[in-house]
Design an enzyme around this catalytic site. Structure first.
Site, short mmCIF file in Angstrom:
data_model
loop_
_atom_site.label_atom_id
_atom_site.label_comp_id
_atom_site.label_asym_id
_atom_site.label_seq_id
_atom_site.Cartn_x
_atom_site.Cartn_y
_atom_site.Cartn_z
N LYS A 1 10.50 -64.74 -25.99
CA LYS A 1 10.02 -64.53 -24.63
C LYS A 1 10.06 -65.84 -23.84
CE LYS A 1 6.59 -61.35 -23.57
NZ LYS A 1 5.22 -60.82 -23.49
N VAL B 1 -0.35 -59.99 -17.63
CA VAL B 1 -1.39 -60.73 -16.91
C VAL B 1 -1.11 -62.24 -16.90
CG1 VAL B 1 -3.79 -61.50 -17.12
CG2 VAL B 1 -3.24 -59.10 -17.12
N CYS C 1 -4.45 -50.37 -20.31
CA CYS C 1 -5.85 -50.77 -20.13
C CYS C 1 -6.87 -49.64 -20.09
CB CYS C 1 -5.96 -51.67 -18.91
SG CYS C 1 -5.15 -53.24 -19.27
N ASN D 1 -13.37 -50.75 -15.31
CA ASN D 1 -12.25 -49.90 -15.75
C ASN D 1 -12.74 -48.53 -16.20
OD1 ASN D 1 -10.26 -51.68 -15.15
ND2 ASN D 1 -9.58 -52.05 -17.25
N PHE E 1 -8.66 -58.26 -12.48
CA PHE E 1 -8.72 -56.89 -11.97
C PHE E 1 -7.38 -56.43 -11.38
CE2 PHE E 1 -13.06 -58.63 -11.65
CZ PHE E 1 -13.74 -57.71 -12.45
P1 NAD Z 1 0.70 -58.35 -23.08
O1 NAD Z 1 0.80 -57.72 -24.40
O2 NAD Z 1 1.70 -58.03 -22.01
O3 NAD Z 1 0.72 -59.94 -23.23
C1 NAD Z 1 0.02 -60.65 -24.21
C2 NAD Z 1 0.85 -61.87 -24.58
O4 NAD Z 1 0.08 -62.69 -25.46
C3 NAD Z 1 2.14 -61.52 -25.31
O5 NAD Z 1 3.25 -62.11 -24.66
C4 NAD Z 1 1.94 -62.13 -26.72
O6 NAD Z 1 3.14 -62.60 -27.31
C5 NAD Z 1 0.97 -63.24 -26.42
N1 NAD Z 1 0.20 -63.70 -27.60
C6 NAD Z 1 -0.42 -62.93 -28.53
N2 NAD Z 1 -1.02 -63.71 -29.45
C7 NAD Z 1 -0.79 -64.99 -29.07
C8 NAD Z 1 -1.14 -66.25 -29.62
N3 NAD Z 1 -1.88 -66.34 -30.74
N4 NAD Z 1 -0.72 -67.36 -29.00
C9 NAD Z 1 0.02 -67.28 -27.88
N5 NAD Z 1 0.40 -66.13 -27.31
C10 NAD Z 1 0.00 -64.98 -27.91
O7 NAD Z 1 -0.76 -58.04 -22.55
P2 NAD Z 1 -1.27 -57.97 -21.02
O8 NAD Z 1 -0.99 -56.63 -20.46
O9 NAD Z 1 -0.81 -59.19 -20.31
O10 NAD Z 1 -2.85 -58.05 -21.26
C11 NAD Z 1 -3.46 -59.25 -21.69
C12 NAD Z 1 -4.97 -59.09 -21.53
O11 NAD Z 1 -5.29 -58.93 -20.15
C13 NAD Z 1 -5.56 -57.86 -22.24
O12 NAD Z 1 -6.83 -58.18 -22.71
C14 NAD Z 1 -5.66 -56.84 -21.12
O13 NAD Z 1 -6.68 -55.88 -21.36
C15 NAD Z 1 -6.03 -57.71 -19.94
N6 NAD Z 1 -5.65 -57.17 -18.64
C16 NAD Z 1 -4.41 -56.60 -18.47
C17 NAD Z 1 -4.04 -56.11 -17.21
C18 NAD Z 1 -2.69 -55.45 -16.99
O14 NAD Z 1 -2.48 -54.92 -15.90
N7 NAD Z 1 -1.78 -55.44 -17.94
C19 NAD Z 1 -4.91 -56.25 -16.12
C20 NAD Z 1 -6.16 -56.87 -16.33
C21 NAD Z 1 -6.52 -57.33 -17.60
C1 UGA Z 2 -6.05 -50.76 -13.97
C2 UGA Z 2 -7.11 -51.15 -12.92
O1 UGA Z 2 -6.84 -50.46 -11.69
C3 UGA Z 2 -7.10 -52.67 -12.66
O2 UGA Z 2 -8.14 -53.01 -11.78
C4 UGA Z 2 -7.30 -53.39 -14.01
O3 UGA Z 2 -7.21 -54.78 -13.84
C5 UGA Z 2 -6.23 -52.94 -14.99
O4 UGA Z 2 -6.29 -51.49 -15.15
C6 UGA Z 2 -6.45 -53.53 -16.34
O5 UGA Z 2 -7.53 -53.87 -16.72
O6 UGA Z 2 -5.41 -53.63 -16.98
P1 UGA Z 2 -3.40 -50.41 -13.97
O7 UGA Z 2 -3.66 -49.78 -15.29
O8 UGA Z 2 -2.35 -51.44 -13.86
O9 UGA Z 2 -4.77 -51.09 -13.42
O10 UGA Z 2 -3.03 -49.28 -12.91
P2 UGA Z 2 -3.88 -48.22 -12.05
O11 UGA Z 2 -3.32 -48.20 -10.69
O12 UGA Z 2 -5.33 -48.41 -12.18
O13 UGA Z 2 -3.47 -46.85 -12.75
C7 UGA Z 2 -3.88 -46.54 -14.08
C8 UGA Z 2 -3.51 -45.12 -14.43
O14 UGA Z 2 -4.33 -44.20 -13.71
C9 UGA Z 2 -2.06 -44.74 -14.09
O15 UGA Z 2 -1.52 -43.95 -15.13
C10 UGA Z 2 -2.19 -43.95 -12.81
O16 UGA Z 2 -1.16 -43.03 -12.62
C11 UGA Z 2 -3.52 -43.23 -13.06
N1 UGA Z 2 -4.21 -42.81 -11.82
C12 UGA Z 2 -4.64 -43.73 -10.92
C13 UGA Z 2 -4.43 -41.45 -11.58
O17 UGA Z 2 -4.03 -40.59 -12.40
N2 UGA Z 2 -5.09 -41.07 -10.44
C14 UGA Z 2 -5.54 -41.98 -9.54
O18 UGA Z 2 -6.14 -41.55 -8.53
C15 UGA Z 2 -5.31 -43.34 -9.78
#
Ligand code: NAD
Ligand code: UGA
Length: 435
Positions: free
Chosen positions: A40, A16, A266, A214, A158
């Site tokens: 990183k 993110v 997530c 979610n 999102f």
């Molecule tokens: P991630 O694990 O990929 O990234 C988190 C980063 O934060 C890592 O690079 C880590 O080294 C860094 N970090 C941890 N502690 C730290 C600190 N004290 N100081 C500086 N850096 C630090 O996680 P992500 O997938 O990017 O998710 C981050 C947040 O966003 C989570 O709360 C997740 O639920 C939310 N989110 C993720 C997604 C997604 O698609 N991955 C989508 C929406 C929301």
């Molecule tokens: C999901 C949400 O869609 C995002 O809006 C949100 O920001 C994110 O989580 C988050 O908070 O991290 P993501 O996990 O990246 O996004 O991917 P999705 O496309 O939502 O798929 C999630 C999982 O559900 C996958 O394993 C996918 O294969 C599965 N899925 C999705 C199904 O099995 N059926 C479906 O119809 C849709």
């Protein structure tokens, strides 16, 4: 006057944080993305992107080398001091009891407090439980060295992996949780060029919208997966059922793909967190417990289908296509493939696996799996094939070639990607999900 809109720091260069940094830079802000993982940051400075996300490498290069609006660092103190807006985008993983681990958020809040040298807007981008904003505010007040003004806001993200840039720049909505006009004004100006509806709420409400969204999407997936079981037992076709339901605008066609269930960093974590949050306030969220149960059943159902076709799985060879939790990402966190492979190994099955992008990450966590360089290599000598991730390249496989390569032509299509009739005509034994 600065040529940029805002000076922003994004703390956390993960899935993110990195996307948010690059996109906020594209929106004409000066952005420094910092992370406490020095390796990183060293890679990012050399423009080596740690995750596969379509378009991200090009966008980062453009914003670092072209516009020069984006840079990377590991000195959080310095970065905080130089910023007007600070986005917290660190991880919030589950603890074993389902409670989200907020230690990184707390640590970053203390670091911000210690470096508060002028008014700052601190924005939660990480997904956090309702009332976390309040705790961030208390923490900053507790640790700040001077009585300097600041605001905390919630701006949940999102985006979906695999289409993260598109989702960030063209969102369905932007949710902003604030408690001051100043914070509201800054965030509204920041996002004004995105042309998306902006919903302004209080901080608690914005935080809750994220967990509720979610959890609802996960519920939709588990619902269709439960219906797929009924389809299998009655001869109905889940694809048509989903189409028929989805044509109703109130239901919508999205997120009605039956399959091996949801994975990723997530949905599993956020459903757990929401169950935990509810419990903390005295509500037993049974509906979400059932969502989890259905999701777990979908993994076991794959093994059951394999056993129906092969009887004993011990010493059988199975080709697994797809390791990432969804297509167009190399993210394997909570991927259904990992659970299915674990179940196969418990049965003594020899697993050959292929994925277009996720093999390097899978190698770090999976032992005793033969990683193949093509789908065809994974299926050579196999007694069964399981499709776990619907990568586009799997759509157009040469099934005549696969038929000749496999020892026994059993196909478990865990994403209902292929045409049952076509495969049966070619001599395959085809088992989909609810078809
Ligand atoms: P991630 O694990 O990929 O990234 C988190 C980063 O934060 C890592 O690079 C880590 O080294 C860094 N970090 C941890 N502690 C730290 C600190 N004290 N100081 C500086 N850096 C630090 O996680 P992500 O997938 O990017 O998710 C981050 C947040 O966003 C989570 O709360 C997740 O639920 C939310 N989110 C993720 C997604 C997604 O698609 N991955 C989508 C929406 C929301
Ligand atoms: C999901 C949400 O869609 C995002 O809006 C949100 O920001 C994110 O989580 C988050 O908070 O991290 P993501 O996990 O990246 O996004 O991917 P999705 O496309 O939502 O798929 C999630 C999982 O559900 C996958 O394993 C996918 O294969 C599965 N899925 C999705 C199904 O099995 N059926 C479906 O119809 C849709």
């Amino acid at each position: 006057m600065s040529e940029y809109n805002f000076r922003i720091s994004v703390i956390g260069a993960g899935y993110v944080g990195l996307v948010a940094s690059a996109c906020l830079a594209k929106l004409n802000n000066q952005v420094i993305c910092v992370d406490n993982n020095q390796e990183k940051i060293a890679s990012l400075k050399k423009l080596i992107i740690p995750n596969y996300e379509p378009g991200l490498e090009d966008l980062v290069k453009q914003e670092v080398e072209g516009s020069r609006r984006l840079s990377f660092g590991d000195d959080i103190s310095q970065t905080v001091r130089n910023s007007e807006i600070i986005f917290i985008a660190v991880g919030t993983p589950s603890r074993p009891n389902g409670e989200p681990d907020l230690s990184a958020v707390e640590r970053v809040s203390r670091e911000i407090a210690l470096n508060l040298n002028s008014y700052k807007l601190i924005v939660e981008k990480s997904t956090v439980p309702v009332q976390t904003g309040l705790k961030i505010k208390e923490t900053i007040k507790r640790y700040r060295k001077q009585e300097i003004d600041f605001d905390v806001a919630s701006n949940p993200e999102f985006l979906r992996e695999g289409r993260a840039i598109q989702d960030f720049l063209y969102p369905d909505r932007i949710v902003i949780g604030v408690e001051s006009e100043r914070a509201k004004d800054i965030l509204t100006r920041l996002y004004t060029s995105l042309k998306a509806p902006i919903l302004i709420t209080d901080i608690n409400t914005a935080e809750l919208i994220k967990h509720a969204s979610n959890s609802f999407l996960a519920t939709k997936i588990s619902f269709i997966n439960a219906v797929s079981v009924i389809c299998e037992r009655t001869g109905a076709d889940i694809k048509k059922v989903a189409e028929g339901m989805g044509l109703d605008k109130r239901i919508g066609r999205d997120f009605l793909e039956a399959g091996v269930g949801f994975g990723g960093s997530c949905f599993p974590k956020d459903v757990e967190a929401f169950i935990h949050i509810a419990k903390e306030v005295g509500y037993d969220f049974q509906l979400l417990k059932e969502v989890k149960r259905v999701n777990s059943y979908q993994r076991q159902a794959v093994i059951k289908k394999l056993k129906e076709g092969l009887w004993v799985l011990n010493e059988k060879v199975v080709g697994v296509l797809g390791l990432s939790f969804k297509p167009d990402t190399d993210d394997i966190r909570e991927s259904p493939a990992l659970e299915i492979i674990r179940l196969l190994k418990e049965e003594g099955t020899l697993v050959k696996a292929y994925d277009p992008k996720a093999i390097p990450k899978a190698k770090e966590v999976l032992d005793g799996v033969f990683f193949s360089s093509s789908p065809y290599q994974a299926l050579e000598g196999a007694d069964g094939l399981i499709l776990v991730t619907a990568w586009k390249e799997f759509k157009e496989l040469d099934f005549l070639r696969i038929k000749n390569l496999m020892r026994y032509p059993l196909v478990i299509d865990g994403r209902n990607m292929w045409d049952k009739e076509v495969l049966e005509r070619l001599g395959f034994i085809y088992k989909g999900i609810g078809v």
